[in-house]
Design an enzyme around this catalytic site. Structure first.
Site, PDB file in Angstrom:
ATOM      1  N   THR A 248       0.835  -1.196   0.000  1.00 50.46           N
ATOM      2  CA  THR A 248       0.000   0.000   0.000  1.00 50.46           C
ATOM      3  C   THR A 248       0.867   1.242   0.000  1.00 50.46           C
ATOM      4  OG1 THR A 248      -1.832   1.140   1.115  1.00 50.46           O
ATOM      5  CG2 THR A 248      -0.166   0.150   2.518  1.00 50.46           C
TER       6      THR A 248
ATOM      7  N   ASN B 263      -0.952   3.959   1.084  1.00 51.17           N
ATOM      8  CA  ASN B 263      -1.885   4.691   1.944  1.00 51.17           C
ATOM      9  C   ASN B 263      -1.382   4.653   3.382  1.00 51.17           C
ATOM     10  OD1 ASN B 263      -4.094   5.177   3.774  1.00 51.17           O
ATOM     11  ND2 ASN B 263      -5.532   4.820   2.102  1.00 51.17           N
TER      12      ASN B 263
ATOM     13  N   ASP C 262      -1.732  -1.104 -11.713  1.00 51.04           N
ATOM     14  CA  ASP C 262      -3.104  -0.804 -12.124  1.00 51.04           C
ATOM     15  C   ASP C 262      -4.045  -1.841 -11.527  1.00 51.04           C
ATOM     16  OD1 ASP C 262      -2.300   1.365 -13.671  1.00 51.04           O
ATOM     17  OD2 ASP C 262      -2.005   0.127 -15.458  1.00 51.04           O
TER      18      ASP C 262
ATOM     19  N   ASP D  21      -7.665  -4.671  -0.153  1.00 54.62           N
ATOM     20  CA  ASP D  21      -8.483  -3.841  -1.027  1.00 54.62           C
ATOM     21  C   ASP D  21      -9.847  -3.755  -0.370  1.00 54.62           C
ATOM     22  OD1 ASP D  21      -8.319  -2.354  -3.592  1.00 54.62           O
ATOM     23  OD2 ASP D  21     -10.141  -3.474  -4.001  1.00 54.62           O
TER      24      ASP D  21
ATOM     25  N   TYR E 264     -13.216   7.364   4.481  1.00 54.55           N
ATOM     26  CA  TYR E 264     -14.632   7.623   4.710  1.00 54.55           C
ATOM     27  C   TYR E 264     -15.053   7.370   6.164  1.00 54.55           C
ATOM     28  CZ  TYR E 264     -15.123   7.424  -0.430  1.00 54.55           C
ATOM     29  OH  TYR E 264     -15.014   7.635  -1.786  1.00 54.55           O
ATOM     30  N   ASP E 265     -14.104   7.150   7.055  1.00 55.56           N
ATOM     31  CA  ASP E 265     -14.440   6.800   8.440  1.00 55.56           C
ATOM     32  C   ASP E 265     -15.426   7.761   9.098  1.00 55.56           C
ATOM     33  OD1 ASP E 265     -12.962   4.520   8.315  1.00 55.56           O
ATOM     34  OD2 ASP E 265     -11.359   5.192   9.638  1.00 55.56           O
TER      35      ASP E 265
ATOM     36  N   LYS F  75     -11.804   0.804  17.026  1.00 60.79           N
ATOM     37  CA  LYS F  75     -12.180   0.456  15.664  1.00 60.79           C
ATOM     38  C   LYS F  75     -11.801  -0.985  15.338  1.00 60.79           C
ATOM     39  CE  LYS F  75     -11.478   1.767  10.823  1.00 60.79           C
ATOM     40  NZ  LYS F  75     -10.702   2.599   9.892  1.00 60.79           N
TER      41      LYS F  75
ATOM     42  N   HIS G  80     -14.165  -3.884   9.361  1.00 61.46           N
ATOM     43  CA  HIS G  80     -14.048  -4.839   8.262  1.00 61.46           C
ATOM     44  C   HIS G  80     -12.641  -5.384   8.120  1.00 61.46           C
ATOM     45  CE1 HIS G  80     -13.172  -0.791   7.026  1.00 61.46           C
ATOM     46  NE2 HIS G  80     -12.676  -1.159   5.865  1.00 61.46           N
TER      47      HIS G  80
END
Length: 216
Positions: free
Chosen positions: A13, A15, A45, A74, A162-163, A183, A198
């Site tokens: 990642t 991120n 990609d 992902d 989007y948390d 979390k 998740h």
């Protein structure tokens, strides 16, 4: 038969928020984690049609480039009233500048276009697919989901992505209003640990299959 994961692993990642969560989850197992971003690896990609396919693409690319096992996540936000969007395009909605406030505003805009108000059908879920790939091509897949609803306006500054928009079922706070420990929600002292997010739920499955012992 699952293959054990030991030693050093590449987190496929770029991120920083996702990397931080994965390092926190791996820490109790004594796994050394380095990110694809730190190693200067390019981002492949993501041409898959499922979360699991995109996770596998990233994991295999990192494993091949480094000769080390690679772990990739992902994941995405799937909103019922938007036919599962943003889904696979969760990150894309934020654009190249990672404008997640703008992405969250787009979710709300799309809901309003469909006549979904604050009291309407705002059900949603986060899903995570974790793939471990080894340099010889072997891979393991583990998945997790958490259900809840999207709120407006977003609340909280914890987490990432989007948390602040997502409130899990049974909670009055969004992911943006709780700590990373809350979390994840994993209590390793329990005989059968449970998880909230998740990614943590997928990780519990991974831990049971590939991380059989925890570091003291």
């Amino acid at each position: 038969m699952h293959r054990p994961l030991t030693g050093k692993v590449v987190i496929a990642t770029h991120n920083p928020g996702k990397l931080r969560e994965m390092q926190e989850l791996l820490a109790p197992f004594g796994i050394e984690a380095v990110s694809a971003g730190e190693l200067g690896l390019p981002e492949p990609d993501e041409t898959g049609y499922m979360f699991s396919e995109n996770a596998a693409i990233k994991a295999h690319a990192a494993a091949k480039a480094t000769g080390l096992p690679a772990l990739s996540d992902d994941s995405g936000l799937c909103v019922d009233a938007l036919d599962g969007a943003p889904g696979l395009f969760t990150a894309n909605w934020a654009g190249p500048n990672k404008d997640f406030p703008g992405a969250m505003a787009r979710v709300e805009h799309e809901l309003r276009k469909r006549g979904v108000t604050a009291d309407g059908n705002r059900k949603a879920h986060f899903t995570s697919a974790l793939v471990i790939a080894w340099p010889d091509g072997h891979e393991e897949l583990f998945e997790g989901r958490v259900f809840g609803q999207v709120v407006w306006p977003p609340r909280g500054t914890q987490g990432f992505g989007y948390d602040p928009l997502f409130q899990p079922d049974g909670f009055t706070k969004t992911f943006g209003e709780i700590s990373s420990e809350e979390k994840h929600g994993i209590d390793w002292t329990k005989p059968t640990p449970e998880a909230l997010s998740h990614r943590a739920r997928a990780f519990l499955n991974l831990a049971a299959g590939c991380l059989p012992t925890r570091a003291a």
